[in-house]
Design a protein around this motif. Structure first.
Motif, PDB file in Angstrom:
ATOM      1  N   ARG A 141      -6.018 -35.388  -4.106  1.00  0.00           N
ATOM      2  CA  ARG A 141      -5.140 -36.122  -3.191  1.00  0.00           C
ATOM      3  C   ARG A 141      -5.605 -37.572  -3.056  1.00  0.00           C
ATOM      4  O   ARG A 141      -4.785 -38.485  -2.972  1.00  0.00           O
ATOM      5  N   ASN A 142      -6.896 -37.779  -3.033  1.00  0.00           N
ATOM      6  CA  ASN A 142      -7.440 -39.125  -2.892  1.00  0.00           C
ATOM      7  C   ASN A 142      -7.259 -39.968  -4.152  1.00  0.00           C
ATOM      8  O   ASN A 142      -7.420 -41.186  -4.099  1.00  0.00           O
ATOM      9  N   ARG A 143      -6.969 -39.347  -5.280  1.00  0.00           N
ATOM     10  CA  ARG A 143      -6.812 -40.070  -6.550  1.00  0.00           C
ATOM     11  C   ARG A 143      -5.349 -40.233  -6.956  1.00  0.00           C
ATOM     12  O   ARG A 143      -5.063 -40.851  -7.971  1.00  0.00           O
ATOM     13  N   VAL A 144      -4.433 -39.690  -6.175  1.00  0.00           N
ATOM     14  CA  VAL A 144      -3.014 -39.802  -6.526  1.00  0.00           C
ATOM     15  C   VAL A 144      -2.665 -41.284  -6.695  1.00  0.00           C
ATOM     16  O   VAL A 144      -3.056 -42.116  -5.896  1.00  0.00           O
ATOM     17  N   GLY A 145      -1.946 -41.584  -7.758  1.00  0.00           N
ATOM     18  CA  GLY A 145      -1.555 -42.961  -8.021  1.00  0.00           C
ATOM     19  C   GLY A 145      -2.492 -43.679  -8.970  1.00  0.00           C
ATOM     20  O   GLY A 145      -2.241 -44.823  -9.328  1.00  0.00           O
ATOM     21  N   GLN A 146      -3.572 -43.030  -9.391  1.00  0.00           N
ATOM     22  CA  GLN A 146      -4.513 -43.657 -10.311  1.00  0.00           C
ATOM     23  C   GLN A 146      -4.209 -43.269 -11.755  1.00  0.00           C
ATOM     24  O   GLN A 146      -3.979 -44.135 -12.590  1.00  0.00           O
ATOM     25  N   ILE A 147      -4.228 -41.986 -12.042  1.00  0.00           N
ATOM     26  CA  ILE A 147      -4.041 -41.530 -13.426  1.00  0.00           C
ATOM     27  C   ILE A 147      -2.659 -41.906 -13.954  1.00  0.00           C
ATOM     28  O   ILE A 147      -2.492 -42.176 -15.140  1.00  0.00           O
ATOM     29  N   ASP A 148      -1.669 -41.968 -13.067  1.00  0.00           N
ATOM     30  CA  ASP A 148      -0.320 -42.261 -13.535  1.00  0.00           C
ATOM     31  C   ASP A 148      -0.154 -43.700 -14.023  1.00  0.00           C
ATOM     32  O   ASP A 148       0.874 -44.057 -14.574  1.00  0.00           O
ATOM     33  N   GLN A 149      -1.179 -44.508 -13.854  1.00  0.00           N
ATOM     34  CA  GLN A 149      -1.154 -45.879 -14.359  1.00  0.00           C
ATOM     35  C   GLN A 149      -1.706 -45.974 -15.784  1.00  0.00           C
ATOM     36  O   GLN A 149      -1.693 -47.044 -16.388  1.00  0.00           O
ATOM     37  N   GLN A 150      -2.180 -44.862 -16.313  1.00  0.00           N
ATOM     38  CA  GLN A 150      -2.788 -44.865 -17.644  1.00  0.00           C
ATOM     39  C   GLN A 150      -1.725 -44.832 -18.739  1.00  0.00           C
ATOM     40  O   GLN A 150      -0.754 -44.074 -18.638  1.00  0.00           O
ATOM     41  N   PRO A 151      -1.894 -45.638 -19.791  1.00  0.00           N
ATOM     42  CA  PRO A 151      -0.943 -45.624 -20.894  1.00  0.00           C
ATOM     43  C   PRO A 151      -0.836 -44.223 -21.516  1.00  0.00           C
ATOM     44  O   PRO A 151      -1.840 -43.566 -21.761  1.00  0.00           O
ATOM     45  N   GLY A 152       0.378 -43.769 -21.717  1.00  0.00           N
ATOM     46  CA  GLY A 152       0.603 -42.478 -22.347  1.00  0.00           C
ATOM     47  C   GLY A 152       0.589 -41.294 -21.396  1.00  0.00           C
ATOM     48  O   GLY A 152       0.865 -40.171 -21.808  1.00  0.00           O
ATOM     49  N   PHE A 153       0.285 -41.527 -20.113  1.00  0.00           N
ATOM     50  CA  PHE A 153       0.288 -40.430 -19.132  1.00  0.00           C
ATOM     51  C   PHE A 153       1.724 -40.020 -18.846  1.00  0.00           C
ATOM     52  O   PHE A 153       2.598 -40.861 -18.671  1.00  0.00           O
ATOM     53  N   VAL A 154       1.970 -38.698 -18.785  1.00  0.00           N
ATOM     54  CA  VAL A 154       3.301 -38.179 -18.495  1.00  0.00           C
ATOM     55  C   VAL A 154       3.335 -37.502 -17.128  1.00  0.00           C
ATOM     56  O   VAL A 154       4.168 -37.820 -16.290  1.00  0.00           O
ATOM     57  N   SER A 155       2.411 -36.557 -16.883  1.00  0.00           N
ATOM     58  CA  SER A 155       2.425 -35.836 -15.609  1.00  0.00           C
ATOM     59  C   SER A 155       1.097 -35.136 -15.353  1.00  0.00           C
ATOM     60  O   SER A 155       0.291 -34.948 -16.268  1.00  0.00           O
ATOM     61  N   MET A 156       0.896 -34.767 -14.093  1.00  0.00           N
ATOM     62  CA  MET A 156      -0.273 -33.977 -13.703  1.00  0.00           C
ATOM     63  C   MET A 156       0.171 -32.964 -12.658  1.00  0.00           C
ATOM     64  O   MET A 156       0.970 -33.278 -11.774  1.00  0.00           O
ATOM     65  N   GLN A 157      -0.359 -31.760 -12.780  1.00  0.00           N
ATOM     66  CA  GLN A 157      -0.135 -30.719 -11.781  1.00  0.00           C
ATOM     67  C   GLN A 157      -1.478 -30.088 -11.462  1.00  0.00           C
ATOM     68  O   GLN A 157      -2.278 -29.816 -12.365  1.00  0.00           O
ATOM     69  N   ILE A 158      -1.724 -29.860 -10.165  1.00  0.00           N
ATOM     70  CA  ILE A 158      -2.897 -29.113  -9.728  1.00  0.00           C
ATOM     71  C   ILE A 158      -2.368 -27.765  -9.274  1.00  0.00           C
ATOM     72  O   ILE A 158      -1.594 -27.685  -8.312  1.00  0.00           O
ATOM     73  N   LEU A 159      -2.753 -26.705  -9.973  1.00  0.00           N
ATOM     74  CA  LEU A 159      -2.249 -25.368  -9.682  1.00  0.00           C
ATOM     75  C   LEU A 159      -3.287 -24.583  -8.902  1.00  0.00           C
ATOM     76  O   LEU A 159      -4.391 -24.324  -9.390  1.00  0.00           O
ATOM     77  N   ARG A 160      -2.932 -24.213  -7.662  1.00  0.00           N
ATOM     78  CA  ARG A 160      -3.815 -23.415  -6.806  1.00  0.00           C
ATOM     79  C   ARG A 160      -3.666 -21.948  -7.206  1.00  0.00           C
ATOM     80  O   ARG A 160      -2.550 -21.443  -7.342  1.00  0.00           O
ATOM     81  N   PRO A 161      -4.785 -21.242  -7.381  1.00  0.00           N
ATOM     82  CA  PRO A 161      -4.693 -19.835  -7.770  1.00  0.00           C
ATOM     83  C   PRO A 161      -4.061 -18.987  -6.664  1.00  0.00           C
ATOM     84  O   PRO A 161      -4.251 -19.247  -5.476  1.00  0.00           O
ATOM     85  N   ALA A 162      -3.320 -17.971  -7.088  1.00  0.00           N
ATOM     86  CA  ALA A 162      -2.674 -17.062  -6.149  1.00  0.00           C
ATOM     87  C   ALA A 162      -3.628 -15.970  -5.666  1.00  0.00           C
ATOM     88  O   ALA A 162      -3.311 -15.245  -4.737  1.00  0.00           O
ATOM     89  N   ASP A 163      -4.791 -15.863  -6.319  1.00  0.00           N
ATOM     90  CA  ASP A 163      -5.788 -14.881  -5.900  1.00  0.00           C
ATOM     91  C   ASP A 163      -7.181 -15.480  -6.106  1.00  0.00           C
ATOM     92  O   ASP A 163      -7.353 -16.446  -6.841  1.00  0.00           O
ATOM     93  N   GLU A 164      -8.186 -14.903  -5.469  1.00  0.00           N
ATOM     94  CA  GLU A 164      -9.538 -15.459  -5.517  1.00  0.00           C
ATOM     95  C   GLU A 164     -10.228 -15.284  -6.861  1.00  0.00           C
ATOM     96  O   GLU A 164     -11.230 -15.945  -7.125  1.00  0.00           O
ATOM     97  N   ASP A 165      -9.717 -14.415  -7.713  1.00  0.00           N
ATOM     98  CA  ASP A 165     -10.343 -14.194  -9.010  1.00  0.00           C
ATOM     99  C   ASP A 165      -9.905 -15.205 -10.067  1.00  0.00           C
ATOM    100  O   ASP A 165     -10.537 -15.322 -11.110  1.00  0.00           O
ATOM    101  N   SER A 166      -8.819 -15.912  -9.813  1.00  0.00           N
ATOM    102  CA  SER A 166      -8.285 -16.852 -10.796  1.00  0.00           C
ATOM    103  C   SER A 166      -8.797 -18.270 -10.523  1.00  0.00           C
ATOM    104  O   SER A 166      -9.103 -18.616  -9.384  1.00  0.00           O
TER     105      SER A 166
END
Length: 102
Positions: free
Chosen positions: A23-48
């Motif tokens: 959250r603190n880095r949002v807006g940084q990586i998207d300024q990089q040449p060739g960047f398309v998208s980023m997703q942070i996926l939270r696991p649905a269970d503690e084992d993943s």
């Protein structure tokens, strides 16, 4: 396109701090040449693991970012070792088929 999946096994109780780093880095990586998208996926269970999914125009764009000052800044001051379980890994893929909603 080139997709990188970083599978990060975050220890119980550290998820919020892990997410906050992104959250603190949002807006940084998207300024990089060739960047398309980023997703942070939270696991649905503690084992993943969490999955940090980034999409780039090509492999060269990803590798350029890895060698950049922004990458260095994004990875400085990591969470302590106890914040992670064993078993993380980085997966790299080239997109060969893509389907999107119309």
């Amino acid at each position: 396109m080139y997709v990188v999946a970083n599978r990060v096994p975050v220890a119980t109780g550290w998820g919020e701090k892990f997410e906050e780093r992104f959250r603190n880095r949002v807006g940084q990586i998207d300024q990089q040449p060739g960047f398309v998208s980023m997703q942070i996926l939270r696991p649905a269970d503690e084992d993943s693991p969490y999955v940090v999914l980034t999409t780039w125009q090509d492999k060269a764009a990803f590798e350029s970012w890895v060698g950049s000052e922004d990458f260095r800044l994004a990875h400085q001051n990591p969470l302590p070792k106890e914040a992670y379980r064993e078993g993380g890994r980085l997966e790299r893929h080239e997109v060969v088929i893509e389907a999107v909603a119309k």
